[in-house]
Design a protein around this motif. Structure first.
Motif, mmCIF file in Angstrom:
data_model
loop_
_atom_site.group_PDB
_atom_site.id
_atom_site.type_symbol
_atom_site.label_atom_id
_atom_site.label_comp_id
_atom_site.label_asym_id
_atom_site.label_seq_id
_atom_site.Cartn_x
_atom_site.Cartn_y
_atom_site.Cartn_z
ATOM 1 N N GLN A 30 0.830 -1.209 0.000
ATOM 2 C CA GLN A 30 0.000 0.000 0.000
ATOM 3 C C GLN A 30 0.860 1.253 0.000
ATOM 4 N N SER A 31 1.972 1.218 0.723
ATOM 5 C CA SER A 31 2.840 2.388 0.796
ATOM 6 C C SER A 31 3.493 2.699 -0.549
ATOM 7 N N ASN A 32 3.595 1.703 -1.421
ATOM 8 C CA ASN A 32 4.191 1.902 -2.742
ATOM 9 C C ASN A 32 3.157 2.063 -3.854
ATOM 10 N N ALA A 33 1.880 1.957 -3.489
ATOM 11 C CA ALA A 33 0.819 1.919 -4.496
ATOM 12 C C ALA A 33 0.431 3.286 -5.039
ATOM 13 N N ALA A 34 0.940 4.366 -4.430
ATOM 14 C CA ALA A 34 0.560 5.699 -4.878
ATOM 15 C C ALA A 34 0.934 5.930 -6.340
ATOM 16 N N VAL A 35 2.038 5.337 -6.765
ATOM 17 C CA VAL A 35 2.488 5.515 -8.143
ATOM 18 C C VAL A 35 1.517 4.889 -9.138
ATOM 19 N N CYS A 36 0.706 3.949 -8.664
ATOM 20 C CA CYS A 36 -0.243 3.243 -9.528
ATOM 21 C C CYS A 36 -1.584 3.974 -9.650
ATOM 22 N N HIS A 40 -4.665 3.666 -12.369
ATOM 23 C CA HIS A 40 -5.546 2.577 -11.956
ATOM 24 C C HIS A 40 -6.550 2.977 -10.879
ATOM 25 N N GLY A 41 -6.471 4.218 -10.405
ATOM 26 C CA GLY A 41 -7.429 4.704 -9.429
ATOM 27 C C GLY A 41 -7.120 4.265 -8.009
ATOM 28 N N GLN A 42 -7.874 4.797 -7.074
ATOM 29 C CA GLN A 42 -7.722 4.461 -5.669
ATOM 30 C C GLN A 42 -7.893 2.965 -5.445
ATOM 31 N N ASN A 43 -6.930 2.361 -4.787
ATOM 32 C CA ASN A 43 -6.948 0.925 -4.496
ATOM 33 C C ASN A 43 -6.971 0.056 -5.755
ATOM 34 N N GLN A 49 -9.091 5.471 -17.187
ATOM 35 C CA GLN A 49 -9.530 5.210 -18.548
ATOM 36 C C GLN A 49 -9.969 3.754 -18.650
ATOM 37 N N PRO A 50 -11.003 3.475 -19.438
ATOM 38 C CA PRO A 50 -11.523 2.100 -19.519
ATOM 39 C C PRO A 50 -10.563 1.100 -20.151
ATOM 40 N N VAL A 51 -9.507 1.579 -20.808
ATOM 41 C CA VAL A 51 -8.536 0.638 -21.389
ATOM 42 C C VAL A 51 -7.444 0.261 -20.395
ATOM 43 N N TYR A 52 -7.484 0.860 -19.187
ATOM 44 C CA TYR A 52 -6.563 0.466 -18.124
ATOM 45 C C TYR A 52 -7.255 -0.594 -17.263
ATOM 46 N N PRO A 53 -6.517 -1.570 -16.765
ATOM 47 C CA PRO A 53 -7.162 -2.639 -15.994
ATOM 48 C C PRO A 53 -7.485 -2.261 -14.552
ATOM 49 N N LYS A 54 -8.520 -2.873 -14.025
ATOM 50 C CA LYS A 54 -8.749 -2.849 -12.585
ATOM 51 C C LYS A 54 -7.767 -3.855 -11.982
ATOM 52 N N LEU A 55 -6.981 -3.410 -11.024
ATOM 53 C CA LEU A 55 -6.008 -4.287 -10.378
ATOM 54 C C LEU A 55 -6.589 -4.958 -9.138
ATOM 55 N N GLN A 76 5.626 -4.946 -22.871
ATOM 56 C CA GLN A 76 5.766 -3.530 -23.147
ATOM 57 C C GLN A 76 4.460 -2.777 -22.888
ATOM 58 N N ILE A 77 4.484 -1.880 -21.904
ATOM 59 C CA ILE A 77 3.361 -0.984 -21.623
ATOM 60 C C ILE A 77 3.943 0.421 -21.531
ATOM 61 N N PRO A 78 3.788 1.234 -22.595
ATOM 62 C CA PRO A 78 4.426 2.550 -22.637
ATOM 63 C C PRO A 78 4.153 3.418 -21.407
ATOM 64 N N GLU A 79 2.920 3.363 -20.895
ATOM 65 C CA GLU A 79 2.561 4.201 -19.740
ATOM 66 C C GLU A 79 3.338 3.815 -18.479
ATOM 67 N N MET A 80 3.888 2.595 -18.456
ATOM 68 C CA MET A 80 4.587 2.125 -17.258
ATOM 69 C C MET A 80 6.100 2.111 -17.426
ATOM 70 N N THR A 81 6.586 2.656 -18.508
ATOM 71 C CA THR A 81 8.023 2.664 -18.759
ATOM 72 C C THR A 81 8.779 3.329 -17.616
ATOM 73 N N GLY A 82 9.661 2.588 -16.991
ATOM 74 C CA GLY A 82 10.502 3.116 -15.925
ATOM 75 C C GLY A 82 9.862 3.193 -14.558
ATOM 76 N N LEU A 83 8.565 2.986 -14.457
ATOM 77 C CA LEU A 83 7.884 3.147 -13.166
ATOM 78 C C LEU A 83 8.326 2.119 -12.128
ATOM 79 N N LEU A 84 8.702 0.947 -12.581
ATOM 80 C CA LEU A 84 9.067 -0.126 -11.656
ATOM 81 C C LEU A 84 10.575 -0.322 -11.542
ATOM 82 N N ALA A 85 11.338 0.562 -12.151
ATOM 83 C CA ALA A 85 12.788 0.374 -12.223
ATOM 84 C C ALA A 85 13.452 0.241 -10.856
ATOM 85 N N ASN A 86 12.950 0.986 -9.878
ATOM 86 C CA ASN A 86 13.574 0.971 -8.547
ATOM 87 C C ASN A 86 12.869 0.043 -7.567
ATOM 88 N N PHE A 87 11.931 -0.763 -8.074
ATOM 89 C CA PHE A 87 11.208 -1.695 -7.212
ATOM 90 C C PHE A 87 11.960 -3.023 -7.142
#
Length: 204
Positions: A30-36, A40-43, A49-55, A76-87
């Motif tokens: 949860q502490s790392n979920a803010a980037v999502c 993907h919306g709250q929680n 956007q409807p083309v993004y998945p509910k997680l 490959q998901i362009p919107e997520m490029t680099g977002l997980l690099a430090n995870f």
């Protein structure tokens, strides 16, 4: 094709039975979920956007593997490029555990597509060799956690259609599980994709 899919499913079920299910820390996730939340919306329950998945509730094993694929650049998901690099790998597992424990809001299927969608979901299409979705994703669309098959219940139909088309085109081919969906999607028409996607959005 059905024998091929069955063989892959059985093999994956045995392989994924040893996955690190339950080893994630939802509080850390949860502490790392803010980037999502931006997409993907709250929680992870209400994508912007409807083309993004509910997680939310998607499945810990499935989410964890997809996050690994995305971080490695294998999916490959362009919107997520680099977002997980430090995870770290543990961070990814924590995220997967957190999102899997969230509630998934159920949508409403298009009444005009329910009959056709239900037929495909529960019985497949014998003529084109498409197996029933319920065999892997559960009759209520709740997925199969030990097998790593994601929840479909409540997922937005636009996202489901987008993924089916990606599988059919071979654009989503990461991991052994993708071969199952590539085989399935290759036998679906666009009308069938829309019908089954609509159906699962309201399935519960």
């Amino acid at each position: 094709m059905k024998k091929r899919i069955t063989g892959i499913v059985l093999g994956l079920g045995m392989a994924l039975a040893t996955a690190a299910h339950g080893a994630g820390d939802p509080k850390a996730g949860q502490s790392n979920a803010a980037v999502c939340a931006g997409c993907h919306g709250q929680n992870g329950a209400q994508p912007v956007q409807p083309v993004y998945p509910k997680l939310a509730g998607l499945g810990e094993t499935y989410l964890y593997k997809q996050l690994q694929h995305i971080k490695a650049g294998e999916r490959q998901i362009p919107e997520m490029t680099g977002l997980l690099a430090n995870f770290s790998d543990q961070d990814l597992l924590d995220l997967a555990t957190y999102f899997d424990q969230q509630q998934t809001p159920i949508g409403k299927a298009n009444p005009d597509l329910v009959k056709k969608g239900e037929q495909l979901y529960r019985g497949g299409n014998l003529a084109s060799g498409v197996p029933a979705c319920a065999g892997c994703h559960n009759p209520q669309g709740l997925g199969n956690e030990p097998g790593g098959f994601p929840r479909l219940s409540g997922q937005h139909p636009d996202y489901v259609v987008k993924q089916l088309k990606a599988y059919r085109a071979g654009d989503r081919s990461t991991g052994s599980m993708s071969q199952i969906m590539m085989d399935v999607a290759s036998g679906l028409t666009e009308e069938e994709m829309e019908a089954v996607a609509s159906y699962v959005s309201g399935l519960h």
